[in-house]
Design a protein around this motif. Sequence first.
Motif: not given
Length: 368
Positions: A156-176
């Motif tokens: 569950a911790k890994t999934i949450n970390e992956n979700k947070e990573y995906m959210r940050q990656s998506q935000y970074t991608f949008q900024l880029e």
Amino acid sequence: MELRIMTNKLILIGFIIYNCLYSEHVKIPLIVFCLLIYICVNLSIAITKKRKIKKDFTIISMLLSIYSYFEVEPLFILLLPLNLYEWGEDMPRFRWVIFVISMIPIILINGQLAAIYGLTTAFSFLLFSITKLDATRIEKLENQVDQTRKSNYSLAKTINENKEYMRQSQYTFQLEERNRLSQEIHDKIGHSMTGTLIQLEAAKRLLEKDREKAAELLQNAIHISKEGIEKIRWTLKNIKPSPEQMGINRLKLLIDECSARNHIQISFLYQGDLDVITHIQWKIIFENITEALTNTMKYAKATHVSINIHVLNTLIKVEVKDNGKGHGKIKKGMGIIGMEERAASVHGKVIVDGSNGFSVTTLLPKYE
């Protein structure tokens, strides 16, 4: 484990009391006193958690049983084996050695009591062994449950970390992406607009003095504007994904989510030139596939679903078929009627078949 052993001890105490009540030559007060001490000591064995203290109380209980055998009542010897097994419970390798030791007193006991002692010792050993095996198995299961709980927590911790990573990656991608678009608009369109503005300003100043030069500058401004418009169109065309990409990716997300949520295998196949499918047709295809999958999960009891999109010469065929129980006589509900209405809005139709599993086929006209 302690409960079973204590129950066995109480049974033996009850047997001793029963025999003493019907015996003529007994020391009732002394027997009661010894039994009370024995019960108190064995309750201490059951309650205490420290191993050393447990062993000390067990030794006291064994000495009390031996003393009572010689000085109070011979039947007290029946209580000895269980305490002996308790004393050696943390030595599983010597279990049979302890059993043999517990049988030694049978040599010193005379008459009917020897047979009772032998039977009691064997039964107590069997009960203690079974109880010990159950306790070991329960402890093992508890360890497995703890390990599973830890694994689930880690997952569950890994999934949450992956979700947070995906959210940050998506935000970074949008900024880029925003930065790229901003740079592209500045480099390709901004320069054109600036050049046009300069040409128009110069033409305005020369309009009365030199009409030919002003006309030339205006023509240059028109040419630069046309180039800027073409660059805008080219940029927008590169940014905007094709209907085929949007449709397929959206369907794949739907299929993956449905398969994971309902634990069912879904195969997806598409053939032909998907570029000819229009936006409105993709919308109808997506909604009809969603409705067909929903009905399958509710009623079909299927283990596999196949989805096939095939672009033919004159039409687009979309089939959703499962291996479920099917239905001989199909009664059209709101879901099927809705699919038919959506297809009919673009001059298409829907074919439903329940003879072999259940299939829903949407046929849409192909526009050139």
